[in-house]
Design a protein around this motif. Structure first.
Motif, PDB file in Angstrom:
ATOM      1  N   LYS A   1      24.526  25.255 -28.628  1.00 29.57           N
ATOM      2  CA  LYS A   1      25.981  24.752 -29.303  1.00 29.57           C
ATOM      3  C   LYS A   1      25.768  23.802 -30.489  1.00 29.57           C
TER       4      LYS A   1
ATOM      5  N   ALA B   1      27.758  31.338 -27.357  1.00 29.12           N
ATOM      6  CA  ALA B   1      27.606  30.164 -27.583  1.00 29.12           C
ATOM      7  C   ALA B   1      27.303  30.111 -28.899  1.00 29.12           C
TER       8      ALA B   1
ATOM      9  N   THR C   1      29.671  30.584 -32.348  1.00 31.51           N
ATOM     10  CA  THR C   1      30.949  29.564 -32.434  1.00 31.51           C
ATOM     11  C   THR C   1      30.351  28.867 -33.647  1.00 31.51           C
ATOM     12  N   THR C   2      29.197  28.885 -34.117  1.00 28.45           N
ATOM     13  CA  THR C   2      28.344  27.981 -35.364  1.00 28.45           C
ATOM     14  C   THR C   2      27.715  29.044 -36.196  1.00 28.45           C
ATOM     15  N   ASN C   3      27.877  30.377 -36.127  1.00 27.80           N
ATOM     16  CA  ASN C   3      27.466  31.577 -36.667  1.00 27.80           C
ATOM     17  C   ASN C   3      25.889  31.278 -36.960  1.00 27.80           C
TER      18      ASN C   3
END
Length: 504
Positions: A236, A258, A261-263
């Protein structure tokens, strides 16, 4: 401490000198005790007893490893491929004279026989470092010259992505860790490796080897501990730009969510329920030997092992009889004994999982259990030993044919037509690999093209050429690895640069 000295220290502990070596986290080119000074026990599966202590890391430990990787990234990503290739080859050169001792350690930590580790795990680890070290030197990029609408040169660069998290399983610790480390470093990324907490000892040897080989501080980092604690945090973290995972489908799906969410770039190599298809034209003695290895090698604890065996009805009875005879030849025993072909399962929970399927087979109406089951060795009574198991006469929708067991366990079923066996082999959620056994080229090509898997072997098993793409379909994974572009594409970012010719 040199790598050879460190290995000797671990070998002394493996020999039972009473020492429980501490394996701490490795970042900034040094080992560090976990911040909360908590450790997990690493068991010897053959003894059922602890033999080493592994850092039970926390978020603060993971943050330090990430910081080291972030700090080292600009300089390492700017190094030439010649420098990176030299590092990988140097690591292989350091490890190669220690091959037998590394096999002993891998066996001690994982439960596999020393013979398996010596013949498969360690040679493949060395090959991975050298293959990717060579491949990066010969990797070429696309370039074009266009004349319309203007004259221009187009080139493609492969840029390092950033700090990469490499999460590895317990079944082939050094083998699979090197398969991730080598391409990630070759492409200019810094790495934070997270081995399984059950098999972390040989990963610590790699840490020492990279330092000895001259890796700059922060380029190669190792965090040990539980996946739900440090693994989740690593995935993450916004500072991590890439995640490569090998393990169960359930955990892989969590990682995909997970990381989204931040690609991050994500590669997943997950579970399998691999099928083998046997046609009447085969030489039965040769085929049963090949398939026994595909079912029971490494205690069946390989994602590519065969768990479903479909045999044409014309030879089913003869084949099954010979296959059971061959299976009974696979001796279960002390992993240190050269006569042993099957070592211990990784842990008591995994032993109980495999045994639950054995109990299901025993209790399933009409199912036939031909051989196998739990084994208690007189000299290793606490070890997690399980004999190769063959079951037949099982319904297609049984859990025995739909759920991954990941042990020395196979179900044999008959088929009558090619269409029927294609349907059966493609049933279920997994699509990692399959095997076809036939001397008829039409049968081989027809079935191979129809199977929904990442790899098909014909008349062989687990023959690997790193130049070929490797990976799974459906719930067996996403992404491909291989030196001929696949791994190098994943561990880098392609960028197109267009340069106009002539005057502006």
């Amino acid at each position: 401490m040199t790598t050879a000295e460190y290995v000797d220290y671990l070998i002394a502990a493996a020999s039972g000198d009473g020492t429980l070596p501490d394996v701490g986290n490795f970042y900034g080119n040094e080992f560090h005790s976990p911040d909360e000074n908590d450790y997990l026990f690493s068991e010897d599966p053959a003894l059922g007893l602890p033999w080493a202590k592994i850092a039970d890391s926390t978020v603060s430990d993971a943050e330090k490893a990430i910081s080291a990787a972030v700090e080292a990234f600009p300089a390492w990503s700017a190094t030439s491929v010649t420098v990176r290739a030299a590092l990988l080859n140097k690591v292989a050169d350091i490890l190669e004279p220690l091959s037998y001792k590394l096999a002993v350690l891998e066996s001690k930590d994982q439960g596999k026989t020393i013979t398996t580790a010596k013949e498969v795990d360690i040679p493949r680890c060395l090959h991975n470092f050298r293959a990717f070290g060579t491949s990066i030197l010969n990797h070429t990029s696309t370039s074009t010259i266009q004349s319309e609408p203007i004259s221009a040169l187009n080139i493609v660069t492969h840029d390092a992505v950033g700090p990469a998290v490499l999460i590895c399983p317990w079944n082939l610790p050094l083998y699979l860790l090197s398969f991730k480390l080598a391409p990630a470093l070759a492409c200019g990324n810094t790495v934070i490796a997270k081995p399984s907490e059950m098999t972390s000892v040989t990963a610590s040897v790699l840490a020492v080897a990279f330092k000895e080989a001259g890796a700059p501080p922060g380029v190669v980092n190792f965090i040990f501990g539980r996946g739900q604690t440090v693994g989740d945090y690593l995935v993450k973290s916004p500072a991590v730009k890439l995640v490569s995972f090998t393990g169960s489908t359930a955990v892989g799906k969590q990682i995909a969510i997970a990381a989204a969410t931040t690609n991050k770039k994500v590669s997943l190599e997950m579970g399998g329920k691999n099928a083998a298809v046997v046609f009447p034209s085969v030489d039965i003695p040769d085929t049963v030997a090949t398939l026994a290895r595909s079912c029971f090698a490494n205690q069946g604890e390989i994602c590519l092992c065969t768990e479903r065996l479909y045999v044409h009805a014309d030879i089913y009875d003869t084949f099954l009889d010979q296959f059971v005879r061959e299976t009974r030849k696979w001796q279960v025993g002390d992993p240190k004994d050269a006569k042993s072909r099957v070592g211990a399962l990784i842990s008591q929970p995994h032993f109980e999982k495999v045994n639950s399927y054995f109990k299901l087979a025993k209790s399933t109406k009409n199912a036939v259990v031909h051989c196998g089951g739990p084994v208690q060795l007189p000299e290793l009574q606490k070890g997690y030993f399980f004999a190769p198991t063959v079951v037949s006469n099982v319904a297609d929708d049984s859990k025995l044919l739909t759920e991954e067991i990941f042990g020395p366990f196979v179900v044999v079923s008959p088929f009558k037509t090619t269409e029927e066996v294609i349907r059966k082999a493609n049933s279920g959620n997994y699509g990692l690999s399959a095997s076809i056994l036939s001397q008829n080229i039409d049968e081989v090509t027809t079935v191979a093209r129809a199977l929904k898997v990442g790899t098909v072997w014909a008349n062989c098993w687990m023959v690997r050429d790193l130049r070929m793409p490797f990976g799974g379909t459906k719930e067996s994974g996403s992404g491909r690895d291989g030196t001929a572009g696949d791994s190098l594409d994943f561990y880098s970012e392609k960028k197109t640069i267009c340069i106009k010719f002539g005057q502006a």
